[in-house]
Design an enzyme around this catalytic site. Sequence first.
Site, PDB file in Angstrom:
ATOM      1  N   SER A  49       0.871  -1.175   0.000  1.00  8.11           N
ATOM      2  CA  SER A  49       0.000   0.000   0.000  1.00  8.11           C
ATOM      3  C   SER A  49       0.908   1.226   0.000  1.00  8.11           C
ATOM      4  O   SER A  49       2.106   1.118   0.319  1.00  8.11           O
ATOM      5  CB  SER A  49      -0.840  -0.025   1.278  1.00  8.11           C
ATOM      6  OG  SER A  49      -1.446   1.232   1.518  1.00  8.11           O
ATOM      7  N   TYR A  89      -2.179  -1.359  10.489  1.00  7.95           N
ATOM      8  CA  TYR A  89      -2.170  -1.473   9.016  1.00  7.95           C
ATOM      9  C   TYR A  89      -0.855  -0.932   8.455  1.00  7.95           C
ATOM     10  O   TYR A  89      -0.202  -1.575   7.627  1.00  7.95           O
ATOM     11  CB  TYR A  89      -3.362  -0.705   8.449  1.00  7.95           C
ATOM     12  CG  TYR A  89      -3.608  -0.912   6.973  1.00  7.95           C
ATOM     13  CD1 TYR A  89      -4.284  -2.026   6.499  1.00  7.95           C
ATOM     14  CD2 TYR A  89      -3.173   0.026   6.027  1.00  7.95           C
ATOM     15  CE1 TYR A  89      -4.524  -2.203   5.140  1.00  7.95           C
ATOM     16  CE2 TYR A  89      -3.405  -0.140   4.678  1.00  7.95           C
ATOM     17  CZ  TYR A  89      -4.091  -1.262   4.231  1.00  7.95           C
ATOM     18  OH  TYR A  89      -4.323  -1.433   2.881  1.00  7.95           O
TER      19      TYR A  89
HETATM   20  P1  NAD Z   1     -11.800  -6.162  -0.292  1.00  6.17           P
HETATM   21  O1  NAD Z   1     -12.428  -6.056   1.055  1.00  6.17           O
HETATM   22  O2  NAD Z   1     -12.587  -5.807  -1.497  1.00  6.17           O
HETATM   23  O3  NAD Z   1     -11.213  -7.632  -0.522  1.00  6.17           O
HETATM   24  C1  NAD Z   1     -10.472  -8.302   0.473  1.00  6.17           C
HETATM   25  C2  NAD Z   1     -10.691  -9.792   0.312  1.00  6.17           C
HETATM   26  O4  NAD Z   1      -9.857 -10.450   1.278  1.00  6.17           O
HETATM   27  C3  NAD Z   1     -12.155 -10.220   0.601  1.00  6.17           C
HETATM   28  O5  NAD Z   1     -12.616 -11.055  -0.431  1.00  6.17           O
HETATM   29  C4  NAD Z   1     -12.036 -10.954   1.929  1.00  6.17           C
HETATM   30  O6  NAD Z   1     -12.972 -12.002   2.092  1.00  6.17           O
HETATM   31  C5  NAD Z   1     -10.613 -11.484   1.861  1.00  6.17           C
HETATM   32  N1  NAD Z   1     -10.073 -11.817   3.182  1.00  6.17           N
HETATM   33  C6  NAD Z   1     -10.109 -11.071   4.310  1.00  6.17           C
HETATM   34  N2  NAD Z   1      -9.534 -11.739   5.334  1.00  6.17           N
HETATM   35  C7  NAD Z   1      -9.115 -12.920   4.821  1.00  6.17           C
HETATM   36  C8  NAD Z   1      -8.459 -14.045   5.378  1.00  6.17           C
HETATM   37  N3  NAD Z   1      -8.130 -14.097   6.670  1.00  6.17           N
HETATM   38  N4  NAD Z   1      -8.170 -15.084   4.562  1.00  6.17           N
HETATM   39  C9  NAD Z   1      -8.517 -15.045   3.251  1.00  6.17           C
HETATM   40  N5  NAD Z   1      -9.156 -14.032   2.673  1.00  6.17           N
HETATM   41  C10 NAD Z   1      -9.458 -12.984   3.460  1.00  6.17           C
HETATM   42  O7  NAD Z   1     -10.480  -5.264  -0.173  1.00  6.17           O
HETATM   43  P2  NAD Z   1      -9.413  -4.746  -1.248  1.00  6.17           P
HETATM   44  O8  NAD Z   1      -9.429  -3.275  -1.184  1.00  6.17           O
HETATM   45  O9  NAD Z   1      -9.563  -5.432  -2.554  1.00  6.17           O
HETATM   46  O10 NAD Z   1      -8.067  -5.199  -0.532  1.00  6.17           O
HETATM   47  C11 NAD Z   1      -7.197  -6.176  -1.048  1.00  6.17           C
HETATM   48  C12 NAD Z   1      -5.786  -5.865  -0.569  1.00  6.17           C
HETATM   49  O11 NAD Z   1      -5.384  -4.603  -1.109  1.00  6.17           O
HETATM   50  C13 NAD Z   1      -5.620  -5.750   0.949  1.00  6.17           C
HETATM   51  O12 NAD Z   1      -4.403  -6.363   1.328  1.00  6.17           O
HETATM   52  C14 NAD Z   1      -5.573  -4.265   1.178  1.00  6.17           C
HETATM   53  O13 NAD Z   1      -4.875  -3.931   2.353  1.00  6.17           O
HETATM   54  C15 NAD Z   1      -4.842  -3.824  -0.069  1.00  6.17           C
HETATM   55  N6  NAD Z   1      -4.975  -2.405  -0.411  1.00  6.17           N
HETATM   56  C16 NAD Z   1      -6.212  -1.878  -0.667  1.00  6.17           C
HETATM   57  C17 NAD Z   1      -6.300  -0.541  -0.992  1.00  6.17           C
HETATM   58  C18 NAD Z   1      -7.636   0.111  -1.272  1.00  6.17           C
HETATM   59  O14 NAD Z   1      -7.665   1.356  -1.292  1.00  6.17           O
HETATM   60  N7  NAD Z   1      -8.704  -0.622  -1.510  1.00  6.17           N
HETATM   61  C19 NAD Z   1      -5.155   0.253  -1.083  1.00  6.17           C
HETATM   62  C20 NAD Z   1      -3.921  -0.318  -0.812  1.00  6.17           C
HETATM   63  C21 NAD Z   1      -3.845  -1.654  -0.497  1.00  6.17           C
END
Ligand code: NAD
Length: 260
Positions: free
Chosen positions: A142, A155
């Site tokens: 991130s 985080y």
């Molecule tokens: P999201 O909530 O849409 O998807 C996250 C997925 O992870 C979900 O399907 C959930 O069921 C799954 N998950 C959660 N805990 C889990 C576990 N213990 N085991 C297996 N699966 C699990 O979120 P997203 O925004 O797509 O996030 C995905 C990644 O991207 C994360 O690591 C997040 O920190 C990172 N990220 C997101 C953003 C953003 O702005 N959305 C920015 C930077 C980084």
Amino acid sequence: MSLKGKNAIVTGAASGLGKRIAELFADAGANIVIADLKLDAAQATADAIARKGVKTMAVAMDVTDESAVDRGFDAVQKQLGYVDIAVSNAGIQIVAPIQDFKFSDWKKLLAVHLDGGFLTSRAAVRQMIASKRGGCILFMGSVHSKEASKLKSPYVTAKHGLEGLAKVISKEGAPYGIRTNVICPGFVRTPLVEKQIPEQAQELGISEADVIKTVMLKDTVDGEFTTVDDVAQVALTFAAFPSNALTGQSLVVSHGWFMQ
Ligand code: NAD
């Protein structure tokens, strides 16, 4: 950029960034394993991707559970033979000021991001060594791998930590042809971020519009959200890169929020 003949596993791929990465990898010809907490959600995503004409598979996997991760990778080995690309993407968000942060929430968040990153990449490395094909491991970092924001103590800690893990695996994996990189997105409007907007508004005592404008996009060059497509294109570039020259790196995709 072709991934034809490659087998890719993406954790947390039933939603958001992981789902879009899995779709784009399938468009590039990879067989896809969708790993997520709930089998039905993973299966629905896998079935939709199967219509693109690649092999797909769904596994129920809590990335914080050692036996669940190892069982999931064993199942992939039985069905597809080997893993070429592993994207450690599963993640959650919990926001609170540090003085109010529950220890149980701190541990929960670190478990998903750090234990999950370790267990997923360890299982992938084992298969990549055994297959003698090498491979590509990607961590979902991130901008918070580089910068801090208020309310996000575990985080930011976890996302910084993933950079260290990736650098170690780059060194240890090199003799086996394993390369490892980190993708560092800015804010993307996935369910993880949609949930945070009202939570941050409440914690900071400002409107939801102001959370977007004055917190999330304040330091971007153009006030724009990053998209799932932007992030998936970066993942594809790393995964399809034709040599092991590109390893141990992290790439920020954030509309200029953070500049190296
Ligand atoms: P999201 O909530 O849409 O998807 C996250 C997925 O992870 C979900 O399907 C959930 O069921 C799954 N998950 C959660 N805990 C889990 C576990 N213990 N085991 C297996 N699966 C699990 O979120 P997203 O925004 O797509 O996030 C995905 C990644 O991207 C994360 O690591 C997040 O920190 C990172 N990220 C997101 C953003 C953003 O702005 N959305 C920015 C930077 C980084």
